[in-house]
Design a protein around this motif. Structure first.
Motif, mmCIF file in Angstrom:
data_model
loop_
_atom_site.group_PDB
_atom_site.id
_atom_site.type_symbol
_atom_site.label_atom_id
_atom_site.label_comp_id
_atom_site.label_asym_id
_atom_site.label_seq_id
_atom_site.Cartn_x
_atom_site.Cartn_y
_atom_site.Cartn_z
ATOM 1 N N ILE A 1 -18.290 -24.116 11.917
ATOM 2 C CA ILE A 1 -17.299 -23.673 10.923
ATOM 3 C C ILE A 1 -17.944 -23.526 9.558
ATOM 4 N N GLN A 2 -18.754 -24.485 9.181
ATOM 5 C CA GLN A 2 -19.442 -24.404 7.897
ATOM 6 C C GLN A 2 -20.390 -23.220 7.844
ATOM 7 N N ARG A 3 -21.037 -22.923 8.966
ATOM 8 C CA ARG A 3 -21.966 -21.797 9.004
ATOM 9 C C ARG A 3 -21.222 -20.477 8.857
ATOM 10 N N VAL A 4 -20.035 -20.393 9.498
ATOM 11 C CA VAL A 4 -19.241 -19.174 9.400
ATOM 12 C C VAL A 4 -18.789 -18.946 7.963
ATOM 13 N N LYS A 5 -18.470 -20.048 7.257
ATOM 14 C CA LYS A 5 -18.024 -19.922 5.878
ATOM 15 C C LYS A 5 -19.154 -19.535 4.939
ATOM 16 N N SER A 6 -20.359 -19.951 5.245
ATOM 17 C CA SER A 6 -21.462 -19.779 4.304
ATOM 18 C C SER A 6 -22.335 -18.566 4.578
ATOM 19 N N GLU A 7 -22.371 -18.085 5.823
ATOM 20 C CA GLU A 7 -23.252 -16.976 6.151
ATOM 21 C C GLU A 7 -22.659 -16.129 7.271
ATOM 22 N N LYS A 8 -23.223 -14.956 7.437
ATOM 23 C CA LYS A 8 -22.779 -14.037 8.477
ATOM 24 C C LYS A 8 -23.443 -14.403 9.794
ATOM 25 N N VAL A 9 -22.599 -14.751 10.802
ATOM 26 C CA VAL A 9 -23.098 -15.185 12.110
ATOM 27 C C VAL A 9 -23.079 -13.997 13.069
ATOM 28 N N PRO A 10 -24.244 -13.555 13.577
ATOM 29 C CA PRO A 10 -24.280 -12.400 14.489
ATOM 30 C C PRO A 10 -23.521 -12.677 15.787
ATOM 31 N N LEU A 11 -22.776 -11.674 16.238
ATOM 32 C CA LEU A 11 -22.020 -11.783 17.489
ATOM 33 C C LEU A 11 -21.599 -10.392 17.924
ATOM 34 N N ARG A 12 -21.569 -10.172 19.221
ATOM 35 C CA ARG A 12 -21.076 -8.917 19.772
ATOM 36 C C ARG A 12 -20.146 -9.207 20.934
ATOM 37 N N VAL A 13 -19.229 -8.273 21.173
ATOM 38 C CA VAL A 13 -18.247 -8.436 22.246
ATOM 39 C C VAL A 13 -18.835 -7.900 23.545
ATOM 40 N N HIS A 14 -18.838 -8.740 24.568
ATOM 41 C CA HIS A 14 -19.368 -8.332 25.865
ATOM 42 C C HIS A 14 -18.302 -7.681 26.723
ATOM 43 N N ASP A 15 -17.090 -8.228 26.721
ATOM 44 C CA ASP A 15 -16.041 -7.726 27.607
ATOM 45 C C ASP A 15 -14.674 -7.969 26.972
ATOM 46 N N VAL A 16 -13.747 -7.047 27.178
ATOM 47 C CA VAL A 16 -12.358 -7.177 26.743
ATOM 48 C C VAL A 16 -11.470 -7.063 27.973
ATOM 49 N N ILE A 17 -10.607 -8.029 28.144
ATOM 50 C CA ILE A 17 -9.715 -8.077 29.307
ATOM 51 C C ILE A 17 -8.278 -7.894 28.831
ATOM 52 N N ILE A 18 -7.576 -6.935 29.406
ATOM 53 C CA ILE A 18 -6.188 -6.647 29.053
ATOM 54 C C ILE A 18 -5.282 -7.144 30.174
ATOM 55 N N LYS A 19 -4.281 -7.926 29.838
ATOM 56 C CA LYS A 19 -3.369 -8.505 30.815
ATOM 57 C C LYS A 19 -1.923 -8.245 30.417
ATOM 58 N N GLY A 20 -1.054 -8.200 31.421
ATOM 59 C CA GLY A 20 0.386 -8.184 31.188
ATOM 60 C C GLY A 20 1.033 -6.815 31.117
ATOM 61 N N ASN A 21 0.253 -5.738 31.124
ATOM 62 C CA ASN A 21 0.855 -4.403 30.974
ATOM 63 C C ASN A 21 1.173 -3.820 32.342
ATOM 64 N N THR A 22 2.381 -4.077 32.810
ATOM 65 C CA THR A 22 2.811 -3.555 34.111
ATOM 66 C C THR A 22 3.272 -2.105 34.021
ATOM 67 N N LYS A 23 3.762 -1.683 32.840
ATOM 68 C CA LYS A 23 4.270 -0.332 32.680
ATOM 69 C C LYS A 23 3.457 0.480 31.681
ATOM 70 N N THR A 24 2.993 -0.168 30.652
ATOM 71 C CA THR A 24 2.252 0.519 29.589
ATOM 72 C C THR A 24 0.879 0.948 30.084
ATOM 73 N N ASN B 1 -16.214 -12.865 24.891
ATOM 74 C CA ASN B 1 -15.205 -12.135 25.643
ATOM 75 C C ASN B 1 -13.865 -12.242 24.915
ATOM 76 N N VAL B 2 -13.101 -11.179 24.927
ATOM 77 C CA VAL B 2 -11.793 -11.142 24.260
ATOM 78 C C VAL B 2 -10.727 -10.864 25.307
ATOM 79 N N ILE B 3 -9.691 -11.681 25.306
ATOM 80 C CA ILE B 3 -8.572 -11.519 26.237
ATOM 81 C C ILE B 3 -7.340 -11.092 25.437
ATOM 82 N N VAL B 4 -6.823 -9.918 25.745
ATOM 83 C CA VAL B 4 -5.617 -9.398 25.101
ATOM 84 C C VAL B 4 -4.476 -9.472 26.107
#
Length: 510
Positions: free
Chosen positions: A46-69, A126-129
């Motif tokens: 947390i302190q590192r995130v506040k003080s400097e830019k922490v490199p990170l990239r998204v590997h996978d995004v998972i979408i759940k719950g959309n039965t009609k959309t 990974n991001v879960i939507v």
């Protein structure tokens, strides 16, 4: 049916327009006053995130719950998640994705969860939507609002169908029925994305009928189609094409009104730029707002097309006073409309497109242009002309048949107001947000076309201003907003429709 899941990896992502991120601002609030204890490793992160830019990239995004959309609808709204390069960008992108999905109005809830990436790929996430679609796709409301200045009331109802095709589409139907004044029926649809257009697209078909016999001795019927081309936080661009008919059933219209009866083709582009930094649109106590509207009419190649240029602006500022939740709201608005084409200074603007002032709606809540002047009735101030009897050949008979006058509106309108709002001493009233206010307003309406500007001087323009002041009580509810005001007319002209006394007004709560 089991919920669907949709995946995409970093190699499938597409670049996103960075300007989209500028459309949103976020406030981070502490949701738990007693958070669980954090480990030393987490605290260091947390302190590192506040003080400097922490490199990170998204590997996978998972979408759940959309039965009609459709997956493409959600995927388009979460584009900001695909190109992040740091933890800070990921947190902001998650907020952007959540807000965009909620603005579709097709989900009961939206939850964006950030998780660690695969064990073999450090520096990834990974991001879960997860979305919950609306259980009831049909919503509606109904209300009755009074307009004492016009001695009428209206019944307003609407019906909305959400996500019927699965593309985030919203279908809506509305009806407004006003006794002896206005009736409007409309139907439309809005799409969050149409073909390759980045911005939402709206289409609306309407049929409008207005009876102005009490004010300007004519009836108006308009059937048209409106298309919303661009709609963002600060910019709106729309196109309107409609057919308008003006008639005079009474045959008592003034000469200026009768000259404009008939059929007109309306075709115009309308651009609106809006900034609203106020903390509330109903009772602002801090911030400012500015709206500029530019309209070009007559772009359709037809000789019956009404050609005009219309420009309006509205500037508001709310200043907190530091006691009793008191605030001073001040505002100034103006507008000008002129025909364009050969000999435009000798031409006239169509009667229905001119500016009309008056009404009991609070100017604090009507952001957009010069409209309200408290204490004066709707279309209650000139220029005006007496109504005359029509001869057998359609010409003026030469004598006045009624004490009523046709109010013809103006080409240049300016209004200003100051409103002091404050809490009342009783706690039960403060808890219900019932508050008092004192106000002062002024406005001017003059004619410029048909060479009228040649007779306009600084002294005449100064004398054209009308003024009023007063105080009142405001009762906001979830169904309507009621105002009880005592208005005192400080200045009016001979034929203005104004009245000193107590006036009531019921309007929409928003």
């Amino acid at each position: 049916m089991a919920p669907k899941e949709s995946h995409f990896t970093e190699s499938e992502s597409e670049p996103e327009d960075e300007s989209e991120e500028d459309e949103y601002e976020y406030e981070y609030e502490e949701e738990n006053n007693n958070p669980p204890p954090v480990t030393a490793q987490m605290e260091a992160l947390i302190q590192r995130v506040k003080s400097e830019k922490v490199p990170l990239r998204v590997h996978d995004v998972i979408i759940k719950g959309n039965t009609k959309t459709k997956d493409s609808v959600i995927d388009f709204q979460i584009q900001a998640l695909k190109t992040v390069t740091s933890v800070q960008e990921l947190l902001q992108a998650a907020q952007i994705a959540s807000i965009r999905l909620q603005k579709l109005e097709i989900f009961d809830s939206v939850n964006v969860t950030l998780d660690a990436g695969p064990p073999g790929l450090p520096g990834t996430s990974n991001v879960i939507v997860e979305v919950v679609e609306c259980k009831n796709p049909v919503t509606g409301d109904i209300g009755i609002f009074t307009k004492p200045e016009a001695r009428s009331w209206s019944l307003d109802g609407s019906l909305k169908l959400k996500n019927m095709l699965g593309y985030g589409d919203n279908w809506y139907n509305s009806l407004s029925y006003g006794w002896d004044q206005t009736t409007e029926v409309s139907a439309g649809v809005s799409l969050p994305r149409f073909m390759r257009l980045v911005n939402p697209v709206t289409a609306r078909l309407s049929l409008l009928s207005q009876d102005w016999l009490k004010f300007t001795s004519y009836k108006e019927q308009t059937m048209g189609l409106s298309l919303g081309i661009i709609s963002t936080r600060n910019h709106d661009l729309a196109y309107n094409l409609s057919w308008r008919t003006l008639t005079d059933p009474s045959q008592l219209a003034s000469t200026s009104v009768r000259r404009q009866l008939g059929h007109n083709l309306l075709s115009h582009l309308k651009y609106t730029f809006k900034i609203d930094k106020r903390n509330s649109s109903v009772r602002p106590t801090n911030g400012f707002a500015f709206v500029s509207t530019s309209q070009l009419g007559g772009i359709f190649p037809d000789p019956r097309s009404v050609r005009y240029i219309r420009q309006e602006f509205d500037l508001r500022y709310a200043l907190p006073l530091g006691f009793a939740r008191a605030a001073l709201n001040v505002g100034v608005a103006g507008g000008v409309i002129l025909p364009w084409g050969n000999g435009f200074l000798n031409s006239r603007v169509s009667l229905s497109d001119r500016f009309f002032l008056g009404g009991n709606s609070s100017p604090v809540c009507t952001l957009g242009g010069p409209t309200s002047l408290l204490g004066f009735k709707t279309r209650g101030l000139g220029p005006s002309e007496p109504r005359r009897e029509v001869g057998s050949k359609g010409e003026d008979a030469g004598f006045v048949t009624s004490s009523e006058r046709d109010f013809l509106g103006g080409d240049l309108a300016v209004t200003a107001f100051a409103d002091l709002s404050f809490d009342l001493p009783l706690k039960v009233l403060r808890d219900c947000n019932i508050h008092g206010h004192a106000f002062a307003s002024a406005g001017s309406l003059v004619k410029l076309t048909e060479n009228s500007f040649r007779d306009l001087s600084f002294h005449k323009y100064h004398e054209s201003f009308r003024r009023s002041a007063g105080f009142g009580l405001i009762v906001p509810t979830t169904l309507f907003r009621m105002e009880v005001n005592y208005c005192y007319i400080l200045k009016q002209h001979e034929h203005d429709r104004a009245k000193t006394g107590v006036q009531f007004s019921f309007s929409s709560p928003i």
